[in-house]
Design a protein around this motif. Structure first.
Motif, PDB file in Angstrom:
ATOM      1  N   LEU A  10       0.854  -1.178   0.000  1.00  0.00           N
ATOM      2  CA  LEU A  10       0.000   0.000   0.000  1.00  0.00           C
ATOM      3  C   LEU A  10       0.890   1.228   0.000  1.00  0.00           C
ATOM      4  O   LEU A  10       1.866   1.293   0.758  1.00  0.00           O
ATOM      5  CB  LEU A  10      -0.891   0.016   1.250  1.00  0.00           C
ATOM      6  CG  LEU A  10      -1.748  -1.226   1.502  1.00  0.00           C
ATOM      7  CD1 LEU A  10      -2.412  -1.155   2.867  1.00  0.00           C
ATOM      8  CD2 LEU A  10      -2.787  -1.371   0.412  1.00  0.00           C
ATOM      9  N   VAL A  18      -2.789   0.396  -4.432  1.00  0.00           N
ATOM     10  CA  VAL A  18      -2.712  -0.986  -3.960  1.00  0.00           C
ATOM     11  C   VAL A  18      -2.034  -1.857  -5.010  1.00  0.00           C
ATOM     12  O   VAL A  18      -2.390  -1.810  -6.187  1.00  0.00           O
ATOM     13  CB  VAL A  18      -4.127  -1.531  -3.671  1.00  0.00           C
ATOM     14  CG1 VAL A  18      -4.062  -2.997  -3.249  1.00  0.00           C
ATOM     15  CG2 VAL A  18      -4.812  -0.690  -2.598  1.00  0.00           C
ATOM     16  N   TRP A  63     -10.899  -1.880   3.560  1.00  0.00           N
ATOM     17  CA  TRP A  63      -9.729  -1.021   3.415  1.00  0.00           C
ATOM     18  C   TRP A  63      -9.955   0.263   4.212  1.00  0.00           C
ATOM     19  O   TRP A  63     -11.029   0.858   4.127  1.00  0.00           O
ATOM     20  CB  TRP A  63      -9.516  -0.703   1.933  1.00  0.00           C
ATOM     21  CG  TRP A  63      -9.397  -1.927   1.086  1.00  0.00           C
ATOM     22  CD1 TRP A  63     -10.421  -2.699   0.614  1.00  0.00           C
ATOM     23  CD2 TRP A  63      -8.192  -2.535   0.627  1.00  0.00           C
ATOM     24  NE1 TRP A  63      -9.911  -3.764  -0.114  1.00  0.00           N
ATOM     25  CE2 TRP A  63      -8.554  -3.678  -0.123  1.00  0.00           C
ATOM     26  CE3 TRP A  63      -6.834  -2.226   0.771  1.00  0.00           C
ATOM     27  CZ2 TRP A  63      -7.618  -4.509  -0.716  1.00  0.00           C
ATOM     28  CZ3 TRP A  63      -5.893  -3.044   0.165  1.00  0.00           C
ATOM     29  CH2 TRP A  63      -6.285  -4.179  -0.567  1.00  0.00           C
ATOM     30  N   ARG A  93      -5.224  -2.424   5.289  1.00  0.00           N
ATOM     31  CA  ARG A  93      -6.207  -3.426   4.906  1.00  0.00           C
ATOM     32  C   ARG A  93      -6.437  -4.393   6.053  1.00  0.00           C
ATOM     33  O   ARG A  93      -5.485  -4.858   6.692  1.00  0.00           O
ATOM     34  CB  ARG A  93      -5.739  -4.213   3.680  1.00  0.00           C
ATOM     35  CG  ARG A  93      -6.852  -5.004   2.982  1.00  0.00           C
ATOM     36  CD  ARG A  93      -6.324  -6.146   2.150  1.00  0.00           C
ATOM     37  NE  ARG A  93      -6.018  -7.304   2.982  1.00  0.00           N
ATOM     38  CZ  ARG A  93      -5.584  -8.464   2.497  1.00  0.00           C
ATOM     39  NH1 ARG A  93      -5.388  -8.606   1.199  1.00  0.00           N
ATOM     40  NH2 ARG A  93      -5.340  -9.472   3.311  1.00  0.00           N
TER      41      ARG A  93
END
Lengths: 122, 105
Positions: A4, A24, A36, A99
């Motif tokens: 990320l 991502v 997320w 996440r």
């Protein structure tokens, strides 16, 4: 391996709208079954949860932000974004995207971006 | 609300690190622990109170349920110097403890 990466301006003026993006890699937001998040971290307030989204449509934000925050997804770019309106100096923080693992937003935060420092100042 | 204590702990490598996290209402086992080193993002080290994470050394352990939780580091190593946070995922808004900075003498 999931990665990320946050991006956006490092400086915002009071009353402006702050827009940040999380790129991502290693997962597809269009097919993802995960939630997320955006989380921020400031010396004065520690870690503060901003909100979470599911690419299928569910979005939840922290009511303490008084409806200033919104989270959206761009599956064509495999990115999700944060908009924070009417910023003040109190919004100065490092902003992380993250996440969850399984179990939706009720799971742990398995992956984090390195974060981006945003300073709100005139 | 999650109340984490102590704010700071300094221990020698032969001692044990004990960090507690207290929830203002029962959260079952929906409590997770993270380690953060300077200029790095938080790293998950324990999930659902006591479930270990692949790649995290076995000296890290977690316990508790309901409102009281503990993270223990047995015989800490110098690389365990970091700030540790708890996080509850029982209900929205998700919340975090204030953090415990651990120093290894």
């Amino acid at each position: 391996q999931l990665q990320l990466q946050e991006s956006g301006p490092g400086l915002a003026k009071p009353s402006e709208t702050l827009s940040l993006t999380c790129s991502v890699s290693g997962d597809s937001l269009s097919r993802s079954t995960y939630y997320w998040d955006w989380i921020r971290q400031s010396p004065g307030k520690g870690l503060e949860w901003i909100g979470t989204m599911y690419s299928g449509g569910n979005t939840y934000t922290n009511l303490s932000l008084k409806s200033r925050a919104s989270i959206s997804v761009d599956t064509s770019k495999n990115q999700f974004s944060l908009e924070l309106r009417s910023v003040t100096a109190a919004d100065t923080a490092v902003y992380h995207c993250a996440r969850h693992s399984a179990r939706g937003w009720q799971g742990d935060l398995e992956y984090w971006g390195r974060g981006i420092l945003v300073t709100v100042s005139s | 609300v999650l109340t984490q204590s102590p704010d700071f702990q300094s221990v020698s490598p032969k001692e044990k690190v004990t960090i507690t996290c207290r929830a203002s209402q029962s959260i079952g086992n929906s409590l997770h622990w993270y380690q953060q080193k300077p200029d790095q993002s938080p790293k998950l080290i324990m999930k659902f109170a006591s479930q270990s994470i692949s790649g995290v050394p076995s000296r890290f352990s977690g316990s508790g349920s309901g409102t009281d939780f503990t993270l223990t580091i047995n015989s800490p190593e110098p690389e365990d110097a970091a700030t540790y946070f708890c996080h509850q995922s029982s209900s929205l808004p998700l919340t975090f403890g204030g953090g415990t900075k651990v120093e290894i003498k």
